[in-house]
Write a protein that holds these residues in place. Structure first.
Motif, mmCIF file in Angstrom:
data_model
loop_
_atom_site.group_PDB
_atom_site.id
_atom_site.type_symbol
_atom_site.label_atom_id
_atom_site.label_comp_id
_atom_site.label_asym_id
_atom_site.label_seq_id
_atom_site.Cartn_x
_atom_site.Cartn_y
_atom_site.Cartn_z
ATOM 1 N N GLN A 368 47.936 37.861 29.963
ATOM 2 C CA GLN A 368 48.139 38.502 31.254
ATOM 3 C C GLN A 368 46.951 38.235 32.183
ATOM 4 O O GLN A 368 47.132 38.006 33.384
ATOM 5 C CB GLN A 368 48.329 40.011 31.047
ATOM 6 N N GLN A 369 45.740 38.235 31.574
ATOM 7 C CA GLN A 369 44.553 37.953 32.386
ATOM 8 C C GLN A 369 44.565 36.508 32.897
ATOM 9 O O GLN A 369 44.248 36.235 34.051
ATOM 10 C CB GLN A 369 43.296 38.202 31.560
ATOM 11 N N ILE A 370 44.944 35.565 32.005
ATOM 12 C CA ILE A 370 45.014 34.156 32.421
ATOM 13 C C ILE A 370 46.061 33.969 33.506
ATOM 14 O O ILE A 370 45.864 33.224 34.479
ATOM 15 C CB ILE A 370 45.322 33.260 31.205
ATOM 16 N N SER A 371 47.216 34.649 33.342
ATOM 17 C CA SER A 371 48.257 34.563 34.352
ATOM 18 C C SER A 371 47.760 35.088 35.689
ATOM 19 O O SER A 371 48.040 34.509 36.743
ATOM 20 C CB SER A 371 49.492 35.350 33.894
ATOM 21 N N TRP A 372 46.964 36.166 35.634
ATOM 22 C CA TRP A 372 46.407 36.708 36.888
ATOM 23 C C TRP A 372 45.417 35.726 37.508
ATOM 24 O O TRP A 372 45.435 35.483 38.712
ATOM 25 C CB TRP A 372 45.712 38.049 36.584
ATOM 26 N N GLN A 373 44.560 35.134 36.643
ATOM 27 C CA GLN A 373 43.556 34.203 37.155
ATOM 28 C C GLN A 373 44.174 32.938 37.724
ATOM 29 O O GLN A 373 43.614 32.324 38.636
ATOM 30 C CB GLN A 373 42.572 33.845 36.048
ATOM 31 N N SER A 374 45.328 32.508 37.180
ATOM 32 C CA SER A 374 45.963 31.305 37.693
ATOM 33 C C SER A 374 46.503 31.500 39.098
ATOM 34 O O SER A 374 46.784 30.525 39.793
ATOM 35 C CB SER A 374 47.093 30.862 36.756
ATOM 36 N N ASN A 375 46.658 32.756 39.519
ATOM 37 C CA ASN A 375 47.191 33.022 40.856
ATOM 38 C C ASN A 375 46.202 33.767 41.734
ATOM 39 O O ASN A 375 46.570 34.204 42.846
ATOM 40 C CB ASN A 375 48.481 33.834 40.754
ATOM 41 N N HIS A 376 44.962 33.948 41.258
ATOM 42 C CA HIS A 376 43.972 34.680 42.041
ATOM 43 C C HIS A 376 42.630 33.958 42.002
ATOM 44 O O HIS A 376 42.335 33.226 41.053
ATOM 45 C CB HIS A 376 43.802 36.114 41.502
ATOM 46 N N ASP A 377 41.877 34.152 43.051
ATOM 47 C CA ASP A 377 40.533 33.597 43.140
ATOM 48 C C ASP A 377 39.590 34.450 42.297
ATOM 49 O O ASP A 377 39.570 35.695 42.438
ATOM 50 C CB ASP A 377 40.088 33.565 44.609
ATOM 51 N N ILE A 378 38.796 33.810 41.446
ATOM 52 C CA ILE A 378 37.943 34.552 40.506
ATOM 53 C C ILE A 378 36.854 35.321 41.252
ATOM 54 O O ILE A 378 36.548 36.469 40.920
ATOM 55 C CB ILE A 378 37.312 33.587 39.489
ATOM 56 N N LEU A 379 36.281 34.691 42.271
ATOM 57 C CA LEU A 379 35.141 35.308 42.957
ATOM 58 C C LEU A 379 35.558 36.522 43.771
ATOM 59 O O LEU A 379 34.938 37.593 43.683
ATOM 60 C CB LEU A 379 34.461 34.273 43.857
ATOM 61 N N THR A 380 36.625 36.385 44.549
ATOM 62 C CA THR A 380 36.982 37.451 45.485
ATOM 63 C C THR A 380 38.135 38.320 45.005
ATOM 64 O O THR A 380 38.325 39.421 45.539
ATOM 65 C CB THR A 380 37.372 36.836 46.838
ATOM 66 N N GLY A 381 38.905 37.862 44.031
ATOM 67 C CA GLY A 381 40.060 38.620 43.581
ATOM 68 C C GLY A 381 41.281 38.452 44.455
ATOM 69 O O GLY A 381 42.336 39.034 44.171
ATOM 70 N N LEU A 382 41.181 37.692 45.525
ATOM 71 C CA LEU A 382 42.327 37.465 46.404
ATOM 72 C C LEU A 382 43.275 36.452 45.784
ATOM 73 O O LEU A 382 42.874 35.655 44.937
ATOM 74 C CB LEU A 382 41.841 36.957 47.769
ATOM 75 N N PRO A 383 44.536 36.441 46.206
ATOM 76 C CA PRO A 383 45.442 35.368 45.765
ATOM 77 C C PRO A 383 44.890 33.998 46.161
ATOM 78 O O PRO A 383 44.233 33.867 47.206
ATOM 79 C CB PRO A 383 46.744 35.678 46.504
ATOM 80 N N ASN A 384 45.160 32.993 45.302
ATOM 81 C CA ASN A 384 44.644 31.655 45.582
ATOM 82 C C ASN A 384 45.709 30.800 46.262
ATOM 83 O O ASN A 384 46.766 31.300 46.676
ATOM 84 C CB ASN A 384 44.137 30.998 44.304
#
Length: 831
Positions: A368-384
């Protein structure tokens, strides 16, 4: 065996030879004797006939001559005697015929002497014949046959000896090979050579040896396999007991949980991991139903387990199930995945089941964390960018369906790179996080914000009714983004620029909207930053037009529509043309001849300018090669664009082009570069210039004085010629500042030991003034306009040196412009 045959062979040969030579001797003796007797009879008859008339005449001398001639006529006649009334005559052979045969041969050859006594008239003729010649003839014939037989016998025995030797060697090789094979050298083979028998024997032995070797190898392999199998069997027997104990230990220590059941589903064993996950101790779980120990809490989980186990007890296949909620005896829930399979006997009969399961709670959380990271920017937490693409398409579809405005806002922090480099990456990351937080707070649940990368953010503003609403939202957001950012106790000022593209129901994609917003962002930065700018379709059309024109120029290069015009360079003091400058033109099929400023700026920042530059070099060198017959001292000048000149492979490519025209020396080529092209990386430009000068090529700084000219550039750039820009030369007779600037450039060039050439000489007065200032080399419309290559030679042939220039060459040079200025610029012009 062959040696024993020698004796009987010899006896046979001896018998055959004895019989043959007995017959041969008999036959030869008979023939020789008959001939010998016949010749004696013939001689006797001859003499009787010859002597008869001589006796009647009683001519003694003639009788004696007749007897003597008889000795010559018959070689066997040894003595002839005639008794007649007048006395006795006798003729003897001296010496007698020599015997060629051995004495013992007389016993074998039965030929004796012949004597004849006959009455001739009243006289008596006595003839004696010796058999020597006849016996010699028999001996020669027998001796010749004996020699032939001896040679035949010798050859026979020699051949027999060779056969014996060959067979002896063959048998020796066979014995040697056999001994080696018996000693264990199964790879030994006989050479297939020699006689037919030897080759057949060798082939037979080799075939036999190969088969025996294969049988031995197979036997050894079988023996080795039997030995290995026996060893494995013994080891297996020894490990059976150990394996049984190991299984129990494995079940107890395995990382997965394991439960085994009997054929009716009662628990037989449960390892320690399974005890921890289910909460049941082995002593309490043994004998219970599986579904009582392994309790699944999710919907239909327990029903699916019972159904799967029933199928397994009936002989079904393995069952794999994931993402199941397992409730322990204490009520704790964990996520597990399990695999169930049948336990079978050696005959395939089902005697129970085994259930293997593991706790995947942490792995599920990680996924679930990887899925979140694949669609979000790591630094800011915003969607990528990936998440934005999906949401973007959805918002465009909704805006098209509900017919409302959708604003796409592309943000970029102003001068962020400088702040990041000056204050460090940690401060830059903190600014990005705070900017993202402000954007996220502004977006709330209504809008959508994402980070593209770096300091770029995208904000989608859906469901808007007018551009005024967008303006109002941008005003609030720009105010929020322009507040100071607190980083490590210090305030950092930062603003942002925004490019806005509005979707109003037109048929356009999300990518095109984002590209429009990027163009608008560029305009916001160009117009001063810290502002927002809406996309302008007219500007986009300009960009498209620029791209189309660049494509048109690229096609013109490929279609060979470019041509070179040439403008002469003049040494006024010597009145001699010193070379040509190659000037590019475009022979457009519809618009005619087009100057370089109408199309080169379009491609100067692309690799098309490189293709054009290399074409110009080749064409100019080709023309110079044909002009060398008219004047071998001409130097041709070629302008090189900055992008072309600063390529890493420029020198190597230039060498290759020069090699195509070996009749043009490199020192006849002059490259003209703008001084501004050297400012981006003056060290790199200097290195390229030095490499080219090592080949003999010279350099001219074009339009000197119009850019950022300084003595430091002249010092660091190894130029050979300065070209004074025509804008100064054209007005120097009426503008004191331009005159001073021209004079300063000439003096600067002289100080650095450089040649100087002036462009834009339109009148003879310009030329005269330049000569007095110390510049003898010029070009311009006052000498000749640029012309096609085919007109150059005819123009040179008709060129007449201006007399004013020659007269000005005798005038004294201008030492000080200040002194001349007292007399006025008009005086200078008339001079």
């Amino acid at each position: 065996m062959y040696s024993r045959l020698f004796v009987p062979v010899f006896l046979i040969i001896a018998t055959v030879v004895g019989i043959r030579y007995s017959l041969l001797l008999k036959t030869a003796t008979e023939h020789a004797g008959a001939r010998y007797a016949m010749e004696a009879d013939a001689m006797d008859a001859h003499l009787r006939k010859a002597l008869l008339p001589l006796l009647a005449a009683s001519d003694r001398h003639a009788l004696d001559a007749a007897l003597s001639s008889a000795l010559l006529l018959n070689g066997d006649l040894s003595a002839a005697r005639l008794d007649y009334a007048g006395g006795q005559l006798q003729a003897l052979r001296k010496p007698p015929a020599a015997a060629e045969y051995p004495r013992w041969f007389l016993r074998l050859c039965d030929i004796g002497a012949i004597e004849r006594r006959t009455a001739v008239g009243g006289a008596t003729l006595a003839l004696t014949f010796a058999p020597t010649r006849a016996i010699n003839h028999v001996w020669q014939e027998v001796h010749q046959q004996v020699m032939i037989s001896a040679v035949n016998v010798t050859v026979i025995y020699v051949l027999l000896g060779i056969i014996i030797f060959a067979n002896k060697r063959m048998l020796r090789d066979l014995a040697d090979a056999t001994n080696r094979f018996q000693a264990g050298d199964h790879d030994v083979r006989m050479a297939v050579s020699g006689t037919l028998e030897a080759r057949l024997l060798a082939s037979t032995f080799n075939n036999m040896a190969q088969r025996v070797q294969a049988l031995v190898h197979k036997l050894q392999q079988s023996q080795h396999e039997l030995s290995s199998q026996l060893t494995r069997t013994l080891l297996a027997q020894q490990q059976l007991q150990v394996e049984k104990e190991r299984i129990e230990v494995t079940l107890a220590s395995i990382g997965d949980a394991v439960i085994t059941t009997d054929i009716v589903g009662r628990v037989e064993s449960i390892n320690e991991v399974a005890q921890q996950l289910t909460g049941w101790a082995e002593s309490r779980a043994r004998g219970m139903e599986l579904h009582q120990v392994f309790v699944l809490a999710n919907n239909f989980g327990q029903h699916s387990l019972l159904k799967a186990m029933k199928a397994i007890y009936s002989g079904g296949e393995v069952v794999k199930v994931g993402n199941q909620s397992l409730r322990s005896r204490q009520g704790e829930i964990s996520t597990v995945e399990y695999t169930a399979n049948a336990i079978r006997t050696a005959r395939g009969e089902v005697q129970g089941s085994v259930l293997v399961f593991r706790d995947v709670t942490e792995r599920r959380q990680l996924m679930q964390q990887i899925s979140w990271q694949s669609n979000h920017d790591i630094l800011t937490g915003l969607p990528n960018r990936a998440a934005l693409a999906l949401r973007f398409e959805q918002e465009v579809a909704r805006a098209r369906e509900h017919n409302y405005l959708l604003a796409v806002c592309l943000f970029d922090l102003d001068h962020f790179q400088h702040v990041n480099e000056a204050l460090g990456q940690a401060v830059g990351d903190e600014i990005l996080k705070q900017a993202a937080s402000r954007l996220h707070d502004f977006a709330g649940q209504r809008y959508y914000v994402a980070r593209l990368g770096g300091d770029e953010f995208v904000l989608l503003l859906p469901d808007l009714n007018s551009r005024a609403a967008i303006e109002q939202a941008m005003g609030q957001l720009m105010t929020a983004l322009s507040r100071d950012y607190m980083c490590g106790g210090r305030a950092v000022g930062m603003s942002a620029s925004v490019g806005i593209a509005v979707y109003a129901g037109t048929d356009i994609s999300a990518d095109s909207l984002l590209r429009h917003a990027d163009q608008a962002l560029y305009q916001a930065k160009v117009t001063g930053r810290n502002r927002h700018h809406f996309f302008d379709s007219d500007l986009d059309e300009q960009v498209r037009t620029h791209h189309n024109r660049r494509t048109e120029v690229r096609n013109a290069v490929r279609a060979n529509e470019l041509v070179l015009f040439y403008q002469p360079k003049l040494d006024m003091r010597k009145g001699r043309i010193i070379g040509m400058e190659a000037l590019l033109r475009w022979n457009h099929p519809l618009r005619g001849i087009i100057g370089p400023m109408d199309f080169l700026p379009i491609v100067e920042h692309s690799d098309v300018i490189v293709d054009i530059g290399e074409w110009v070099l080749r064409e100019a060198l080709r023309r110079l090669q044909s002009w060398r017959a008219a004047d071998p001292q001409w130097v041709i000048s070629v302008n090189i664009a900055a992008r072309h000149f600063q390529r890493p492979d420029f020198v190597e490519r230039l060498k290759a082009i020069l090699a195509e025209y070996p009749e043009v020396p490199p020192h006849m080529l002059e490259l003209e570069i703008l001084e501004s092209s050297a400012l981006s990386d003056i060290s790199h430009v200097r290195a390229i210039m030095q490499d080219c000068q090592a080949l003999g090529i010279s350099f001219a700084l074009d339009d000197f004085g119009t850019g950022y000219s300084s003595m430091s550039y002249l010092k660091r750039l190894p130029a050979d010629v300065l070209k004074i820009d025509q804008s100064f030369v054209r007005n120097m007779l009426v503008d004191r500042d331009d005159l001073h600037l021209v004079s300063a450039v000439i003096g600067l060039a002289r100080s650095f030991g450089l040649k100087v050439i002036a462009e834009g000489v339109e009148t003879t007065e310009h030329g005269a003034m330049l000569m007095r200032l110390g510049c003898d080399l010029v070009q311009g419309y006052g000498i000749a306009r640029p012309m096609p290559a085919d007109e150059v030679l005819s123009w040179v042939a008709s060129f007449d040196t201006a007399h004013v220039w020659q007269a000005a060459a005798s005038l004294p040079p201008i030492v000080s412009l200040h002194a001349e200025s007292a007399r006025g610029l008009s005086t200078l012009s008339n001079a």
